[in-house]
Scaffold this motif. Structure first.
Motif, PDB file in Angstrom:
ATOM      1  N   ARG A  70       0.833  -1.214   0.000  1.00  0.00           N
ATOM      2  CA  ARG A  70       0.000   0.000   0.000  1.00  0.00           C
ATOM      3  C   ARG A  70       0.862   1.256   0.000  1.00  0.00           C
ATOM      4  NH1 ARG A  70      -2.864  -1.423   3.821  1.00  0.00           N
ATOM      5  NH2 ARG A  70      -1.929  -0.279   5.549  1.00  0.00           N
ATOM      6  N   ARG A  71       1.961   1.218   0.795  1.00  0.00           N
ATOM      7  CA  ARG A  71       2.853   2.370   0.813  1.00  0.00           C
ATOM      8  C   ARG A  71       3.514   2.569  -0.550  1.00  0.00           C
ATOM      9  NH1 ARG A  71       4.047   0.380   6.092  1.00  0.00           N
ATOM     10  NH2 ARG A  71       5.842  -0.786   5.335  1.00  0.00           N
ATOM     11  N   ALA A  72       3.922   1.459  -1.176  1.00  0.00           N
ATOM     12  CA  ALA A  72       4.550   1.560  -2.494  1.00  0.00           C
ATOM     13  C   ALA A  72       3.576   2.129  -3.519  1.00  0.00           C
ATOM     14  CB  ALA A  72       5.040   0.176  -2.940  1.00  0.00           C
ATOM     15  N   GLU A  73       2.319   1.691  -3.456  1.00  0.00           N
ATOM     16  CA  GLU A  73       1.309   2.202  -4.385  1.00  0.00           C
ATOM     17  C   GLU A  73       1.054   3.688  -4.149  1.00  0.00           C
ATOM     18  OE1 GLU A  73      -1.935  -0.389  -3.599  1.00  0.00           O
ATOM     19  OE2 GLU A  73      -1.289  -1.918  -5.045  1.00  0.00           O
ATOM     20  N   ASN A  74       1.010   4.082  -2.868  1.00  0.00           N
ATOM     21  CA  ASN A  74       0.801   5.497  -2.564  1.00  0.00           C
ATOM     22  C   ASN A  74       1.948   6.354  -3.079  1.00  0.00           C
ATOM     23  OD1 ASN A  74      -1.609   4.994  -1.280  1.00  0.00           O
ATOM     24  ND2 ASN A  74      -0.738   4.913   0.765  1.00  0.00           N
ATOM     25  N   LEU A  75       3.188   5.856  -2.884  1.00  0.00           N
ATOM     26  CA  LEU A  75       4.341   6.598  -3.382  1.00  0.00           C
ATOM     27  C   LEU A  75       4.317   6.695  -4.908  1.00  0.00           C
ATOM     28  CD1 LEU A  75       7.216   5.300  -1.095  1.00  0.00           C
ATOM     29  CD2 LEU A  75       6.297   7.613  -1.164  1.00  0.00           C
ATOM     30  N   ALA A  76       3.904   5.609  -5.558  1.00  0.00           N
ATOM     31  CA  ALA A  76       3.855   5.615  -7.021  1.00  0.00           C
ATOM     32  C   ALA A  76       2.834   6.629  -7.530  1.00  0.00           C
ATOM     33  CB  ALA A  76       3.520   4.211  -7.537  1.00  0.00           C
ATOM     34  N   SER A  77       1.676   6.705  -6.857  1.00  0.00           N
ATOM     35  CA  SER A  77       0.654   7.658  -7.287  1.00  0.00           C
ATOM     36  C   SER A  77       1.083   9.095  -7.031  1.00  0.00           C
ATOM     37  CB  SER A  77      -0.670   7.363  -6.569  1.00  0.00           C
ATOM     38  OG  SER A  77      -0.534   7.543  -5.171  1.00  0.00           O
ATOM     39  N   LEU A  78       1.824   9.302  -5.937  1.00  0.00           N
ATOM     40  CA  LEU A  78       2.291  10.652  -5.631  1.00  0.00           C
ATOM     41  C   LEU A  78       3.351  11.128  -6.623  1.00  0.00           C
ATOM     42  CD1 LEU A  78       2.587  10.588  -1.738  1.00  0.00           C
ATOM     43  CD2 LEU A  78       1.000  11.934  -3.080  1.00  0.00           C
ATOM     44  N   THR A  79       4.098  10.189  -7.194  1.00  0.00           N
ATOM     45  CA  THR A  79       5.162  10.558  -8.130  1.00  0.00           C
ATOM     46  C   THR A  79       4.608  11.330  -9.318  1.00  0.00           C
ATOM     47  OG1 THR A  79       6.418   8.613  -7.491  1.00  0.00           O
ATOM     48  CG2 THR A  79       7.026   9.649  -9.558  1.00  0.00           C
ATOM     49  N   THR A  80       3.412  10.959  -9.775  1.00  0.00           N
ATOM     50  CA  THR A  80       2.825  11.621 -10.939  1.00  0.00           C
ATOM     51  C   THR A  80       2.475  13.085 -10.655  1.00  0.00           C
ATOM     52  OG1 THR A  80       0.604  10.875 -10.312  1.00  0.00           O
ATOM     53  CG2 THR A  80       1.870   9.440 -11.756  1.00  0.00           C
ATOM     54  N   LEU A  81       2.356  13.432  -9.372  1.00  0.00           N
ATOM     55  CA  LEU A  81       2.018  14.807  -9.019  1.00  0.00           C
ATOM     56  C   LEU A  81       3.245  15.695  -8.828  1.00  0.00           C
ATOM     57  CD1 LEU A  81      -0.723  14.080  -6.326  1.00  0.00           C
ATOM     58  CD2 LEU A  81      -1.085  14.627  -8.732  1.00  0.00           C
ATOM     59  N   ALA A  82       4.426  15.080  -8.752  1.00  0.00           N
ATOM     60  CA  ALA A  82       5.621  15.826  -8.351  1.00  0.00           C
ATOM     61  C   ALA A  82       5.933  16.984  -9.296  1.00  0.00           C
ATOM     62  CB  ALA A  82       6.812  14.882  -8.276  1.00  0.00           C
ATOM     63  N   ALA A  83       5.913  16.731 -10.598  1.00  0.00           N
ATOM     64  CA  ALA A  83       6.268  17.781 -11.554  1.00  0.00           C
ATOM     65  C   ALA A  83       5.300  18.952 -11.461  1.00  0.00           C
ATOM     66  CB  ALA A  83       6.278  17.207 -12.968  1.00  0.00           C
ATOM     67  N   GLY A  84       4.016  18.636 -11.345  1.00  0.00           N
ATOM     68  CA  GLY A  84       3.021  19.705 -11.233  1.00  0.00           C
ATOM     69  C   GLY A  84       3.191  20.516  -9.971  1.00  0.00           C
ATOM     70  N   VAL A  85       3.470  19.831  -8.865  1.00  0.00           N
ATOM     71  CA  VAL A  85       3.673  20.536  -7.599  1.00  0.00           C
ATOM     72  C   VAL A  85       4.879  21.455  -7.689  1.00  0.00           C
ATOM     73  CG1 VAL A  85       4.323  20.231  -5.185  1.00  0.00           C
ATOM     74  CG2 VAL A  85       2.537  18.809  -6.180  1.00  0.00           C
ATOM     75  N   ALA A  86       5.972  20.953  -8.290  1.00  0.00           N
ATOM     76  CA  ALA A  86       7.187  21.758  -8.411  1.00  0.00           C
ATOM     77  C   ALA A  86       6.912  23.030  -9.191  1.00  0.00           C
ATOM     78  CB  ALA A  86       8.278  20.946  -9.088  1.00  0.00           C
ATOM     79  N   HIS A  87       6.139  22.922 -10.268  1.00  0.00           N
ATOM     80  CA  HIS A  87       5.882  24.089 -11.117  1.00  0.00           C
ATOM     81  C   HIS A  87       4.814  25.010 -10.525  1.00  0.00           C
ATOM     82  CE1 HIS A  87       5.495  26.473 -14.738  1.00  0.00           C
ATOM     83  NE2 HIS A  87       4.179  26.267 -14.717  1.00  0.00           N
ATOM     84  N   GLU A  88       3.750  24.422  -9.989  1.00  0.00           N
ATOM     85  CA  GLU A  88       2.598  25.206  -9.554  1.00  0.00           C
ATOM     86  C   GLU A  88       2.756  25.814  -8.172  1.00  0.00           C
ATOM     87  OE1 GLU A  88       0.221  25.976 -11.483  1.00  0.00           O
ATOM     88  OE2 GLU A  88       0.781  24.675 -13.139  1.00  0.00           O
ATOM     89  N   ILE A  89       3.600  25.249  -7.326  1.00  0.00           N
ATOM     90  CA  ILE A  89       3.723  25.756  -5.955  1.00  0.00           C
ATOM     91  C   ILE A  89       5.119  26.297  -5.669  1.00  0.00           C
ATOM     92  CG2 ILE A  89       3.560  25.149  -3.512  1.00  0.00           C
ATOM     93  CD1 ILE A  89       1.467  23.112  -4.218  1.00  0.00           C
ATOM     94  N   LYS A  90       6.139  25.501  -5.963  1.00  0.00           N
ATOM     95  CA  LYS A  90       7.501  25.912  -5.567  1.00  0.00           C
ATOM     96  C   LYS A  90       7.946  27.192  -6.266  1.00  0.00           C
ATOM     97  CE  LYS A  90      11.966  23.746  -4.581  1.00  0.00           C
ATOM     98  NZ  LYS A  90      12.451  24.974  -4.040  1.00  0.00           N
ATOM     99  N   ASN A  91       7.734  27.290  -7.570  1.00  0.00           N
ATOM    100  CA  ASN A  91       8.156  28.494  -8.281  1.00  0.00           C
ATOM    101  C   ASN A  91       7.398  29.738  -7.835  1.00  0.00           C
ATOM    102  OD1 ASN A  91      10.014  26.974  -9.652  1.00  0.00           O
ATOM    103  ND2 ASN A  91       8.745  26.677 -11.478  1.00  0.00           N
ATOM    104  N   PRO A  92       6.066  29.691  -7.686  1.00  0.00           N
ATOM    105  CA  PRO A  92       5.369  30.873  -7.165  1.00  0.00           C
ATOM    106  C   PRO A  92       5.818  31.258  -5.753  1.00  0.00           C
ATOM    107  CG  PRO A  92       3.816  29.413  -8.233  1.00  0.00           C
ATOM    108  CD  PRO A  92       5.113  28.679  -8.167  1.00  0.00           C
ATOM    109  N   LEU A  93       6.138  30.260  -4.920  1.00  0.00           N
ATOM    110  CA  LEU A  93       6.607  30.575  -3.576  1.00  0.00           C
ATOM    111  C   LEU A  93       7.918  31.354  -3.625  1.00  0.00           C
ATOM    112  CD1 LEU A  93       5.911  27.345  -1.478  1.00  0.00           C
ATOM    113  CD2 LEU A  93       4.887  29.586  -1.178  1.00  0.00           C
TER     114      LEU A  93
END
Length: 396
Positions: free
Chosen positions: A148-171
């Motif tokens: 379950r942890r591995a599946e959760n980590l795998a699903s979160l990986t797909t969000l990483a690029a979007g988070v980096a662009h949408e949150i980190k850069n504006p911050l």
């Protein structure tokens, strides 16, 4: 084979002594075979008569459940664990059929999760007793939690690029413009005071400081999130874990002692070197130290121990803190799971990922009020074996 014995018994008076002896030997052989089969099964089996007296308990059942097995003994008398006795008591009173009932017990100092199935023992269409199946599902549940942890980590990986662009850069942009705004206002105030010879209250600075602190906090959350989901590029080098652990304890000892926490090291002097990325591994251990410190708000004892056996390095990180509830034990490494108000829920996820990237395993044993023990197992890579080259002359 049963029908054979039934027919033989009917003709028992007509058999001579030698035939009777052969029949008895065959019966004993069949019984031994049955007992060996039952003892070879990796599930616990208890057989009781209608009054819940024990008829049979295979070796697995005796290993899984603390019991004094004597044939004919009452089931509730033979079993020593009160929680199992209470569970069986309810089953006996209600005479209910039980499917996959889970019981958490402590056996030989270890917490085990058992699955219990209770079905009637039927002979000639009559209920003649009770059959109880016992299965140790501790590792199964741990495997499910790891998956379950591995599946959760795998699903979160797909969000990483979007988070980096949408949150980190504006911050980062917000942080820069806050600094520029603060400097511009300060410049205007200095100009005003110079021309008017009046002092202006500069308390607005504290509001800028609050904004900057919140931006930094959000940035740390994003950084932790990205660390949890991005692939890691380990730089493995041969290192001494005892030395690394000693350095960490020297670094945190003063802070721990200020929190009334006594620190102990129990390091195996014969611990072999292994391939680790010291930067990441140090971060994992520091996260466990901070986690233990938070679990002991009133002080306690913190211990790190190392050992070596079966080509595995074993690290134990123990505290005497508040412990972890059974409900939370399986979620402890999941992303964003936290029991504190200020935690991000990614600290132990990072620990889990770092250990897994080192091809290791991490688990936790705990009960409320008894502290927690995190166990890390790292395999020692076997040196490559090569065949000796044959340098003899070829003959034709």
């Amino acid at each position: 084979m049963v029908d054979f014995f039934r027919r033989a018994i009917k003709k028992l008076d007509k058999l001579n002594e030698e035939k009777r002896r052969e029949l008895l030997i065959s019966a004993v052989s069949e019984i031994n075979l049955l007992e060996n089969v039952l003892d070879s099964i990796d599930k616990g089996i208890l057989v009781c008569d209608e009054a819940y007296n024990l008829i049979m308990a295979n070796k697995c059942a005796q290993r899984l459940i603390p019991m004094n097995y004597i044939e004919g003994m009452k089931l509730r008398t033979a079993i020593k664990d009160e929680r199992i006795v209470e569970a069986f008591k309810n089953i006996i009173i209600n005479r209910e059929r039980v499917v996959d009932r889970e019981i958490d017990i402590e056996n030989q100092g270890k917490n085990r999760l058992l699955s219990i199935n209770v079905v009637p023992l039927v002979q000639n269409k009559q209920i003649t007793g009770t059959l109880i199946y016992i299965d140790d599902i501790t590792e199964k549940r741990k495997d499910e939690a790891r998956l379950r942890r591995a599946e959760n980590l795998a699903s979160l990986t797909t969000l990483a690029a979007g988070v980096a662009h949408e949150i980190k850069n504006p911050l980062a942009s917000i942080s820069i413009h806050l600094q520029l705004l603060q400097k511009a206002i300060a410049k205007k105030i200095n100009s005003f005071e110079k021309n008017n010879e009046e002092q202006i209250d500069l308390s607005f600075d504290k509001y800028f400081n609050v904004l900057k602190e919140e931006v930094e906090r959000l940035n740390r959350i994003v950084v932790d999130f990205l660390f949890a989901v991005r692939p890691m590029n380990l730089e493995l080098r041969e290192g001494n874990l005892n030395k690394l652990i000693t350095q960490i304890m020297d670094f945190v000892r003063y802070e721990m002692e200020q929190s009334n926490i006594m620190c102990f090291l129990e390091l195996d002097e014969n611990l072999p070197n292994t391939q680790i990325d010291e930067r990441f591994f140090k971060q994992a251990l520091l996260n466990l130290v901070k986690n233990a410190q938070a679990a002991m708000p009133d002080g306690g004892v913190f211990t790190i121990a190392t050992g070596y056996a079966d080509n595995e390095i074993r690290i134990s990180v123990c505290d005497t803190g508040i412990g972890i509830t059974k409900e939370n034990l399986g979620k402890i490494f999941e992303p964003y799971f936290t029991t504190t108000e200020t935690g991000t829920g990614l600290g132990l996820t990072q620990v889990y990922k770092i250990i897994r990237e080192h091809h290791g395993e991490i688990s936790v044993d705990s009960m409320p009020g008894t502290g927690a023990e995190f166990k890390i197992i790292l395999p020692i890579p076997q040196k490559e074996t090569r065949f000796l080259e044959y340098n003899g002359d070829n003959k034709t």
